[in-house]
Design a protein around this motif. Structure first.
Motif, PDB file in Angstrom:
ATOM      1  N   GLY A   1       0.813  -1.216   0.000  1.00 25.48           N
ATOM      2  CA  GLY A   1       0.000   0.000   0.000  1.00 25.48           C
ATOM      3  C   GLY A   1       0.840   1.257   0.000  1.00 25.48           C
ATOM      4  O   GLY A   1       0.404   2.306  -0.477  1.00 25.48           O
ATOM      5  N   LEU A   2       2.067   1.158   0.535  1.00 28.98           N
ATOM      6  CA  LEU A   2       2.960   2.308   0.610  1.00 28.98           C
ATOM      7  C   LEU A   2       4.366   1.862   0.231  1.00 28.98           C
ATOM      8  O   LEU A   2       4.834   0.813   0.673  1.00 28.98           O
ATOM      9  N   ILE A   3       5.029   2.657  -0.577  1.00 26.46           N
ATOM     10  CA  ILE A   3       6.439   2.446  -0.918  1.00 26.46           C
ATOM     11  C   ILE A   3       7.224   3.642  -0.405  1.00 26.46           C
ATOM     12  O   ILE A   3       6.896   4.797  -0.715  1.00 26.46           O
ATOM     13  N   ILE A   4       8.251   3.379   0.399  1.00 21.95           N
ATOM     14  CA  ILE A   4       9.064   4.422   1.021  1.00 21.95           C
ATOM     15  C   ILE A   4      10.459   4.375   0.412  1.00 21.95           C
ATOM     16  O   ILE A   4      11.120   3.336   0.440  1.00 21.95           O
ATOM     17  N   GLU A   5      10.897   5.495  -0.117  1.00 25.19           N
ATOM     18  CA  GLU A   5      12.234   5.589  -0.712  1.00 25.19           C
ATOM     19  C   GLU A   5      12.970   6.774  -0.100  1.00 25.19           C
ATOM     20  O   GLU A   5      12.475   7.908  -0.129  1.00 25.19           O
ATOM     21  N   GLN A   6      14.143   6.534   0.454  1.00 19.42           N
ATOM     22  CA  GLN A   6      14.963   7.615   0.988  1.00 19.42           C
ATOM     23  C   GLN A   6      15.726   8.280  -0.160  1.00 19.42           C
ATOM     24  O   GLN A   6      16.403   7.611  -0.935  1.00 19.42           O
ATOM     25  N   ARG A   7      15.601   9.601  -0.259  1.00 19.73           N
ATOM     26  CA  ARG A   7      16.327  10.336  -1.298  1.00 19.73           C
ATOM     27  C   ARG A   7      17.718  10.698  -0.781  1.00 19.73           C
ATOM     28  O   ARG A   7      17.856  11.356   0.239  1.00 19.73           O
ATOM     29  N   THR A   8      18.732  10.291  -1.524  1.00 21.78           N
ATOM     30  CA  THR A   8      20.109  10.620  -1.146  1.00 21.78           C
ATOM     31  C   THR A   8      20.844  11.327  -2.276  1.00 21.78           C
ATOM     32  O   THR A   8      22.050  11.533  -2.193  1.00 21.78           O
ATOM     33  N   ASP A   9      20.117  11.693  -3.326  1.00 24.84           N
ATOM     34  CA  ASP A   9      20.737  12.315  -4.499  1.00 24.84           C
ATOM     35  C   ASP A   9      20.389  13.792  -4.613  1.00 24.84           C
ATOM     36  O   ASP A   9      20.449  14.370  -5.698  1.00 24.84           O
ATOM     37  N   LEU A  10      20.032  14.412  -3.493  1.00 28.79           N
ATOM     38  CA  LEU A  10      19.565  15.796  -3.514  1.00 28.79           C
ATOM     39  C   LEU A  10      20.578  16.751  -2.883  1.00 28.79           C
ATOM     40  O   LEU A  10      21.248  16.410  -1.903  1.00 28.79           O
ATOM     41  N   ALA A  11      20.652  17.956  -3.432  1.00 31.92           N
ATOM     42  CA  ALA A  11      21.303  19.084  -2.771  1.00 31.92           C
ATOM     43  C   ALA A  11      20.196  20.047  -2.362  1.00 31.92           C
ATOM     44  O   ALA A  11      19.308  20.352  -3.165  1.00 31.92           O
ATOM     45  N   LEU A  12      20.223  20.502  -1.117  1.00 34.21           N
ATOM     46  CA  LEU A  12      19.156  21.357  -0.583  1.00 34.21           C
ATOM     47  C   LEU A  12      19.744  22.600   0.061  1.00 34.21           C
ATOM     48  O   LEU A  12      20.814  22.546   0.678  1.00 34.21           O
ATOM     49  N   ALA A  13      19.017  23.697  -0.052  1.00 37.73           N
ATOM     50  CA  ALA A  13      19.426  24.931   0.624  1.00 37.73           C
ATOM     51  C   ALA A  13      18.193  25.764   0.921  1.00 37.73           C
ATOM     52  O   ALA A  13      17.215  25.736   0.163  1.00 37.73           O
ATOM     53  N   THR A  14      18.221  26.478   2.030  1.00 38.68           N
ATOM     54  CA  THR A  14      17.190  27.489   2.276  1.00 38.68           C
ATOM     55  C   THR A  14      17.668  28.797   1.675  1.00 38.68           C
ATOM     56  O   THR A  14      18.850  29.129   1.723  1.00 38.68           O
ATOM     57  N   LEU A  15      16.721  29.526   1.126  1.00 38.24           N
ATOM     58  CA  LEU A  15      17.010  30.766   0.404  1.00 38.24           C
ATOM     59  C   LEU A  15      16.109  31.855   0.959  1.00 38.24           C
ATOM     60  O   LEU A  15      14.885  31.733   0.897  1.00 38.24           O
ATOM     61  N   ILE A  16      16.700  32.909   1.517  1.00 38.33           N
ATOM     62  CA  ILE A  16      15.921  34.002   2.103  1.00 38.33           C
ATOM     63  C   ILE A  16      16.342  35.300   1.432  1.00 38.33           C
ATOM     64  O   ILE A  16      17.524  35.659   1.431  1.00 38.33           O
ATOM     65  N   ALA A  17      15.374  36.020   0.859  1.00 37.11           N
ATOM     66  CA  ALA A  17      15.671  37.266   0.154  1.00 37.11           C
ATOM     67  C   ALA A  17      16.199  38.320   1.122  1.00 37.11           C
ATOM     68  O   ALA A  17      15.671  38.484   2.225  1.00 37.11           O
ATOM     69  N   ARG A  18      17.233  39.032   0.718  1.00 37.04           N
ATOM     70  CA  ARG A  18      17.735  40.153   1.502  1.00 37.04           C
ATOM     71  C   ARG A  18      16.759  41.335   1.387  1.00 37.04           C
ATOM     72  O   ARG A  18      16.028  41.470   0.396  1.00 37.04           O
ATOM     73  N   ARG A  19      16.777  42.173   2.396  1.00 34.32           N
ATOM     74  CA  ARG A  19      15.859  43.313   2.413  1.00 34.32           C
ATOM     75  C   ARG A  19      16.080  44.203   1.186  1.00 34.32           C
ATOM     76  O   ARG A  19      17.204  44.599   0.878  1.00 34.32           O
ATOM     77  N   GLY A  20      14.990  44.497   0.491  1.00 30.92           N
ATOM     78  CA  GLY A  20      15.046  45.382  -0.665  1.00 30.92           C
ATOM     79  C   GLY A  20      15.567  44.741  -1.940  1.00 30.92           C
ATOM     80  O   GLY A  20      15.712  45.427  -2.953  1.00 30.92           O
ATOM     81  N   GLU A  21      15.857  43.434  -1.905  1.00 31.98           N
ATOM     82  CA  GLU A  21      16.467  42.786  -3.063  1.00 31.98           C
ATOM     83  C   GLU A  21      15.553  41.766  -3.745  1.00 31.98           C
ATOM     84  O   GLU A  21      16.016  40.997  -4.590  1.00 31.98           O
ATOM     85  N   MET A  22      14.275  41.775  -3.407  1.00 32.12           N
ATOM     86  CA  MET A  22      13.374  40.757  -3.932  1.00 32.12           C
ATOM     87  C   MET A  22      13.341  40.755  -5.462  1.00 32.12           C
ATOM     88  O   MET A  22      13.473  39.696  -6.095  1.00 32.12           O
ATOM     89  N   GLN A  23      13.169  41.905  -6.078  1.00 26.59           N
ATOM     90  CA  GLN A  23      13.072  41.958  -7.534  1.00 26.59           C
ATOM     91  C   GLN A  23      14.377  41.567  -8.196  1.00 26.59           C
ATOM     92  O   GLN A  23      14.388  40.864  -9.214  1.00 26.59           O
ATOM     93  N   ASN A  24      15.493  42.019  -7.624  1.00 27.35           N
ATOM     94  CA  ASN A  24      16.798  41.632  -8.171  1.00 27.35           C
ATOM     95  C   ASN A  24      17.025  40.127  -8.028  1.00 27.35           C
ATOM     96  O   ASN A  24      17.607  39.494  -8.913  1.00 27.35           O
ATOM     97  N   LEU A  25      16.557  39.549  -6.908  1.00 25.06           N
ATOM     98  CA  LEU A  25      16.675  38.117  -6.706  1.00 25.06           C
ATOM     99  C   LEU A  25      15.868  37.362  -7.752  1.00 25.06           C
ATOM    100  O   LEU A  25      16.349  36.374  -8.332  1.00 25.06           O
TER     101      LEU A  25
END
Length: 202
Positions: free
Chosen positions: A29-53
């Protein structure tokens, strides 16, 4: 003098072995697969730079940063909006090599970037009963009219904070949580899926 060597380990290494478990069914009923081929990062816009980002992302990756909880993907690279001005940036397969370094090179001064590649556990979930399993612990409406391919949400499972993303219409889901929650998240999934039978994929 001891010759101590450190080796990278996936979050669930040593906690589980591949195979079929729970109720005996024709199909799990359920198949569980661990992902180990990913690169992850959190990305937070700097103040006033949203459009440039936004312009920098469009130029470097040919993607438009989502303005709501949604995921955009191209050529193995994705950006998932999780709140205003904050995203999870991901890359898989060949695109994952050097991905965080490329983000930093393209977005210098525009965003704060934190590498999360080794700090998260990522599980891909599929199977005929995947919605029923998730419904036992997630206070979200996963009906296809409400939660669709490309949607992402932050929620709580058994007192653990997770992000859930729908990858396709099959449906296949992806759960992302802090690495320290790996064992607890797997325990909850396997107990919830035991009545349907489940498979831990290689």
């Amino acid at each position: 003098m001891s010759d101590l060597k450190l080796h990278a380990r996936a979050p669930l290494d040593g906690l589980v072995e591949p195979g079929r478990f729970g109720a005996v069914m024709m199909k799990p009923g359920l198949i569980i697969e661990q992902r180990t081929d990913l690169a992850l990062a959190t990305l937070i816009a700097r103040r006033g730079e949203m459009q440039n980002l936004r312009r920098a992302i469009a130029t470097a990756f040919d993607l438009a940063l989502p303005e709501r909880p949604h995921v955009v993907t191209k050529d193995g690279v994705s950006f998932a909006g999780i709140c205003i001005g904050k995203w999870i940036a991901a890359a898989e397969g060949a695109a994952a090599v050097g991905y965080v370094a490329r983000l930093r090179a393209h977005l210098t001064g525009l965003a704060s970037i934190a590498d999360q590649s080794d700090g998260r556990v990522v599980l891909r979930l599929s199977g005929e009963r995947v919605r029923q399993v998730l419904a036992t612990g997630i206070a979200l409406d996963l009906h296809p009219r409400k939660f669709k391919t490309g949607d992402i949400a932050s929620t709580i499972i058994s007192q653990m904070s997770v992000q859930i993303q729908q990858l396709n219409d099959q449906p296949t889901y992806q759960l992302t949580a802090f690495r320290s929650f790996a064992g607890g998240l797997l325990s909850w999934l396997t107990k919830s899926a035991a009545q349907f039978g489940y498979e831990i994929a290689h």
